[in-house]
Design a protein around this motif. Structure first.
Motif, mmCIF file in Angstrom:
data_model
loop_
_atom_site.group_PDB
_atom_site.id
_atom_site.type_symbol
_atom_site.label_atom_id
_atom_site.label_comp_id
_atom_site.label_asym_id
_atom_site.label_seq_id
_atom_site.Cartn_x
_atom_site.Cartn_y
_atom_site.Cartn_z
ATOM 1 N N ALA A 101 18.774 20.269 -60.320
ATOM 2 C CA ALA A 101 20.058 21.176 -61.156
ATOM 3 C C ALA A 101 20.082 20.400 -62.192
ATOM 4 C CB ALA A 101 21.250 21.007 -60.010
ATOM 5 N N LEU A 102 20.351 20.764 -63.352
ATOM 6 C CA LEU A 102 20.310 20.218 -64.715
ATOM 7 C C LEU A 102 21.667 20.605 -65.209
ATOM 8 C CD1 LEU A 102 16.809 21.356 -66.415
ATOM 9 C CD2 LEU A 102 17.600 19.408 -65.005
ATOM 10 N N GLU A 103 21.854 19.907 -66.097
ATOM 11 C CA GLU A 103 23.192 19.745 -66.956
ATOM 12 C C GLU A 103 23.479 21.564 -67.514
ATOM 13 O OE1 GLU A 103 26.633 18.888 -67.709
ATOM 14 O OE2 GLU A 103 25.294 16.975 -67.628
ATOM 15 N N THR A 104 24.832 21.768 -67.326
ATOM 16 C CA THR A 104 25.215 23.197 -67.746
ATOM 17 C C THR A 104 26.580 23.309 -68.403
ATOM 18 O OG1 THR A 104 25.473 25.499 -66.866
ATOM 19 C CG2 THR A 104 26.313 23.662 -65.582
ATOM 20 N N THR A 105 26.467 24.367 -69.073
ATOM 21 C CA THR A 105 28.068 24.267 -69.968
ATOM 22 C C THR A 105 29.043 24.931 -68.861
ATOM 23 O OG1 THR A 105 27.266 26.596 -70.717
ATOM 24 C CG2 THR A 105 26.974 24.850 -72.189
ATOM 25 N N ARG A 106 28.724 25.447 -67.914
ATOM 26 C CA ARG A 106 29.703 25.904 -66.693
ATOM 27 C C ARG A 106 30.177 24.787 -65.790
ATOM 28 N NH1 ARG A 106 27.219 26.888 -61.838
ATOM 29 N NH2 ARG A 106 24.962 27.061 -61.915
ATOM 30 N N GLU A 107 31.422 25.027 -65.430
ATOM 31 C CA GLU A 107 31.830 24.014 -64.228
ATOM 32 C C GLU A 107 30.660 24.324 -63.008
ATOM 33 O OE1 GLU A 107 33.734 21.102 -62.500
ATOM 34 O OE2 GLU A 107 34.080 21.795 -64.548
ATOM 35 N N ARG A 108 30.422 23.168 -62.554
ATOM 36 C CA ARG A 108 29.485 23.284 -61.156
ATOM 37 C C ARG A 108 29.878 22.056 -60.398
ATOM 38 N NH1 ARG A 108 24.749 20.674 -60.818
ATOM 39 N NH2 ARG A 108 24.382 20.934 -62.978
ATOM 40 N N LYS A 109 30.123 22.227 -59.246
ATOM 41 C CA LYS A 109 30.683 21.185 -58.226
ATOM 42 C C LYS A 109 29.589 19.957 -58.129
ATOM 43 C CE LYS A 109 33.649 24.280 -55.814
ATOM 44 N NZ LYS A 109 33.953 24.899 -54.436
ATOM 45 N N GLY A 110 28.126 20.582 -57.882
ATOM 46 C CA GLY A 110 27.188 19.305 -57.251
ATOM 47 C C GLY A 110 26.831 18.803 -58.617
ATOM 48 N N PRO A 111 26.192 17.460 -58.207
ATOM 49 C CA PRO A 111 25.741 16.667 -59.255
ATOM 50 C C PRO A 111 24.305 17.148 -59.634
ATOM 51 C CG PRO A 111 24.953 16.030 -57.131
ATOM 52 C CD PRO A 111 25.683 17.204 -56.797
ATOM 53 N N ASN A 112 24.233 16.588 -61.216
ATOM 54 C CA ASN A 112 22.915 16.769 -61.528
ATOM 55 C C ASN A 112 21.881 16.088 -61.128
ATOM 56 O OD1 ASN A 112 24.101 18.405 -63.410
ATOM 57 N ND2 ASN A 112 24.376 16.847 -65.116
#
Length: 185
Positions: A101-112
């Motif tokens: 899971a890489l960095e994203t512009t959207r809100e995401r609960k989990g870690p990178n």
């Protein structure tokens, strides 16, 4: 680094499953002579494509599909399950699996983060790579996030290749952004 691997590890080939990262390694196909280093790449990104891949390649289909249903897409369990399917496909090439899971512009609960699995059948290693996460203010700048995704993908790819081909110097110098790497199996 890809050219270095092709030059110094002639005869060693990889086959890989990339779920969420691995674009840097995929670019090795642009290098003349990549077939001396690459056996095959599979990129099941969505859960549906992971399910199709597992149905075709995993020896214990029902158990593998249950893993997809009960664990997060980016977890050691899913990475290992994809890796088991990759190993079951046979051949001499070194199996390498990345679930990230890489960095994203959207809100995401989990870690990178990334889970990297390499090695044959019952003799494989699993590693966890934790990556820094952008602040809310940083996420609003799409160009910065795009660059951070590229850097994270490159770091994950280099770390996977470094672990698989035992090149520790790359691992030590790449984790200065606050992330960590640890073996979990």
């Amino acid at each position: 680094m890809l050219h270095e691997l092709m030059t110094h590890y002639s005869g060693a080939k990889i086959k890989a499953v990339f779920a969420g990262a691995g674009n840097y390694i995929l670019r090795s196909l642009e290098i003349p002579g990549a077939s001396s280093f690459v056996d095959s790449f599979v990129v099941p990104y969505s859960n549906e494509s992971k399910e199709r891949y597992l149905k075709v390649h995993h020896p214990l289909v029902e158990g593998a599909l249950n893993v997809l249903k009960h664990y997060p897409a980016v977890s050691p369990e899913v990475a290992i399950t994809l890796h088991e399917a990759l190993c079951a496909s046979g051949g001499e090439a070194l199996p390498v699996t990345i679930s990230a899971a890489l960095e994203t512009t959207r809100e995401r609960k989990g870690p990178n983060q990334a889970f990297i699995v390499f090695g044959h059948a019952s003799d494989y290693e699993t590693w966890h790579l934790s990556l820094s996460k952008a602040s809310e203010a940083e996420r609003s700048k799409a160009s910065e996030i795009e660059n951070k995704r590229f850097v994270q993908d490159q770091l994950i790819s280099k770390t996977a290749l470094s672990l698989a081909f035992e090149i520790p110097s790359v691992i030590r110098t790449e984790l200065e952004d606050g992330g960590y790497l640890r073996r979990i199996r």
